[in-house]
Design a protein around this motif. Structure first.
Motif, PDB file in Angstrom:
ATOM      1  N   ASP A  63       0.833  -1.213   0.000  1.00 12.02           N
ATOM      2  CA  ASP A  63       0.000   0.000   0.000  1.00 12.02           C
ATOM      3  C   ASP A  63       0.867   1.263   0.000  1.00 12.02           C
ATOM      4  O   ASP A  63       0.588   2.223   0.731  1.00 12.02           O
ATOM      5  CB  ASP A  63      -0.934   0.009   1.216  1.00 12.02           C
ATOM      6  CG  ASP A  63      -2.293  -0.560   0.888  1.00 12.02           C
ATOM      7  OD1 ASP A  63      -2.404  -1.240  -0.151  1.00 12.02           O
ATOM      8  OD2 ASP A  63      -3.240  -0.335   1.662  1.00 12.02           O
ATOM      9  N   TRP A  65      -4.637   8.188  13.179  1.00 14.71           N
ATOM     10  CA  TRP A  65      -5.476   7.697  12.086  1.00 14.71           C
ATOM     11  C   TRP A  65      -4.643   7.111  10.957  1.00 14.71           C
ATOM     12  O   TRP A  65      -4.939   6.012  10.471  1.00 14.71           O
ATOM     13  CB  TRP A  65      -6.376   8.832  11.587  1.00 14.71           C
ATOM     14  CG  TRP A  65      -7.254   9.342  12.688  1.00 14.71           C
ATOM     15  CD1 TRP A  65      -8.400   8.777  13.165  1.00 14.71           C
ATOM     16  CD2 TRP A  65      -7.008  10.501  13.500  1.00 14.71           C
ATOM     17  NE1 TRP A  65      -8.899   9.519  14.215  1.00 14.71           N
ATOM     18  CE2 TRP A  65      -8.076  10.583  14.448  1.00 14.71           C
ATOM     19  CE3 TRP A  65      -6.022  11.484  13.523  1.00 14.71           C
ATOM     20  CZ2 TRP A  65      -8.160  11.604  15.389  1.00 14.71           C
ATOM     21  CZ3 TRP A  65      -6.096  12.492  14.464  1.00 14.71           C
ATOM     22  CH2 TRP A  65      -7.159  12.552  15.388  1.00 14.71           C
ATOM     23  N   ASN A  66      -3.601   7.807  10.545  1.00 14.54           N
ATOM     24  CA  ASN A  66      -2.718   7.277   9.501  1.00 14.54           C
ATOM     25  C   ASN A  66      -1.929   6.079  10.016  1.00 14.54           C
ATOM     26  O   ASN A  66      -1.685   5.116   9.273  1.00 14.54           O
ATOM     27  CB  ASN A  66      -1.771   8.364   9.002  1.00 14.54           C
ATOM     28  CG  ASN A  66      -2.488   9.413   8.179  1.00 14.54           C
ATOM     29  OD1 ASN A  66      -3.552   9.165   7.616  1.00 14.54           O
ATOM     30  ND2 ASN A  66      -1.930  10.617   8.112  1.00 14.54           N
ATOM     31  N   ARG A  82      -4.224   3.099   9.925  1.00 15.00           N
ATOM     32  CA  ARG A  82      -4.443   2.660   8.540  1.00 15.00           C
ATOM     33  C   ARG A  82      -3.249   1.844   8.046  1.00 15.00           C
ATOM     34  O   ARG A  82      -3.408   0.769   7.459  1.00 15.00           O
ATOM     35  CB  ARG A  82      -4.655   3.860   7.621  1.00 15.00           C
ATOM     36  CG  ARG A  82      -5.120   3.484   6.210  1.00 15.00           C
ATOM     37  CD  ARG A  82      -4.808   4.547   5.178  1.00 15.00           C
ATOM     38  NE  ARG A  82      -3.381   4.626   4.874  1.00 15.00           N
ATOM     39  CZ  ARG A  82      -2.752   3.802   4.029  1.00 15.00           C
ATOM     40  NH1 ARG A  82      -3.406   2.828   3.427  1.00 15.00           N
ATOM     41  NH2 ARG A  82      -1.460   3.934   3.809  1.00 15.00           N
ATOM     42  N   ASP A  83      -2.041   2.349   8.310  1.00 15.20           N
ATOM     43  CA  ASP A  83      -0.836   1.663   7.851  1.00 15.20           C
ATOM     44  C   ASP A  83      -0.647   0.322   8.561  1.00 15.20           C
ATOM     45  O   ASP A  83      -0.314  -0.687   7.930  1.00 15.20           O
ATOM     46  CB  ASP A  83       0.389   2.550   8.079  1.00 15.20           C
ATOM     47  CG  ASP A  83       0.449   3.713   7.106  1.00 15.20           C
ATOM     48  OD1 ASP A  83      -0.478   3.871   6.295  1.00 15.20           O
ATOM     49  OD2 ASP A  83       1.429   4.488   7.165  1.00 15.20           O
ATOM     50  N   SER A 102      -2.903  -1.553   9.829  1.00 19.28           N
ATOM     51  CA  SER A 102      -3.913  -2.485   9.324  1.00 19.28           C
ATOM     52  C   SER A 102      -3.490  -3.071   7.987  1.00 19.28           C
ATOM     53  O   SER A 102      -3.625  -4.285   7.749  1.00 19.28           O
ATOM     54  CB  SER A 102      -5.262  -1.775   9.175  1.00 19.28           C
ATOM     55  OG  SER A 102      -5.793  -1.437  10.437  1.00 19.28           O
ATOM     56  N   ALA A 103      -2.953  -2.229   7.107  1.00 19.94           N
ATOM     57  CA  ALA A 103      -2.498  -2.709   5.794  1.00 19.94           C
ATOM     58  C   ALA A 103      -1.358  -3.713   5.946  1.00 19.94           C
ATOM     59  O   ALA A 103      -1.323  -4.746   5.244  1.00 19.94           O
ATOM     60  CB  ALA A 103      -2.052  -1.520   4.937  1.00 19.94           C
ATOM     61  N   THR A 125      -4.809  -0.589  17.067  1.00 19.45           N
ATOM     62  CA  THR A 125      -5.088  -1.224  15.775  1.00 19.45           C
ATOM     63  C   THR A 125      -5.295  -2.726  15.879  1.00 19.45           C
ATOM     64  O   THR A 125      -6.118  -3.297  15.152  1.00 19.45           O
ATOM     65  CB  THR A 125      -3.915  -0.975  14.794  1.00 19.45           C
ATOM     66  OG1 THR A 125      -3.554   0.401  14.810  1.00 19.45           O
ATOM     67  CG2 THR A 125      -4.296  -1.375  13.373  1.00 19.45           C
TER      68      THR A 125
END
Length: 230
Positions: free
Chosen positions: A9, A72-73, A76-77, A79-80, A107
């Motif tokens: 990602d 938040w970022n 997201r990272d 999780s990816a 996370t």
């Protein structure tokens, strides 16, 4: 030791070690990068375990990107990264340091990790932000008005502070071992002990170590702890 460079990602990633069904996701702390996983990866590789390390936002290869290193970022990272890891490996454990531990707690509570190792973890971000209020003579009211206030450690942000207060860490069922320096000024021993008791963790306290574990003796302590627990 074999090291493979990939992107997940658009996140720069290093995969360390010989092919295995076993993996550690390595989440670094502030002012670090994916390359700092090398010592960890060598120990893990000697035990037949691969390591996947990556750059958090605003770190390593991502320093110049317009992508903030916030919760938040970060989530997201992370999780990816986990989605990728759980697609390719059978048995996955977690290592996280400092801010990386806080991102992981937010996370990964529902992920099926085999084991978790935390070094100098930030377990209570509200405690740390309130310490920064004291250190830099900032009030909650001022932050509410100004929204962002730079400090020598990091920029205090109202939206982040609100998230932290609204999302205390309550769920964490992964078998966890913690290495903590008694001279760590970012998290008090009471904060650590409270988490350890609530989540049945195994705690190792290094009496003369500060948060970074950066002195020569500290490096030996970290290495010995990793050798024993990876």
């Amino acid at each position: 030791m074999k090291v493979q460079s990939v992107k997940i990602d658009n996140i720069p990633v290093l995969i360390w070690g010989e092919k295995s069904d076993n993996l550690y996701i390595h989440v670094h702390g502030k002012m670090s990068s994916k390359e700092y996983a090398e010592d960890f990866a060598k120990i893990a590789n000697s035990k037949g375990i691969q390591t996947l390390s990556f750059d958090l936002p605003e770190h390593g290869e991502r320093k110049d990107n317009d992508y903030r290193c916030d919760i938040w970022n970060g989530m997201r990272d992370l999780s990816a990264i986990a989605d990728y890891a759980f697609s390719y490996w059978k048995n996955i454990s977690l290592f996280a340091c400092s801010l990386g531990a806080y991102f992981s707690l937010n996370t990964y509570a529902d992920r099926k990790f085999t084991k978790c190792l935390f070094q100098s973890p930030v377990l209570d971000m509200e405690y740390l932000i309130k310490q920064m209020f004291i250190w830099f003579d900032v009030t909650e009211e001022r932050l509410c008005i100004e929204k962002e206030i730079p400090t020598p450690i990091d920029t205090l942000r109202w939206d982040y502070y609100q998230y932290v207060k609204e999302h205390p860490i309550e769920k964490w069922n992964i078998p966890t071992l913690i290495l903590y320096g008694a001279k760590d000024n970012l998290q008090s021993v009471d904060v650590i002990q409270k988490f350890v008791k609530a989540h049945d963790c195994k705690l190792t306290i290094s009496q003369d170590s500060e948060h970074p574990f950066i002195e020569n003796e500290d490096i030996k302590i970290v290495r010995a702890w990793l050798e024993e627990n990876i």
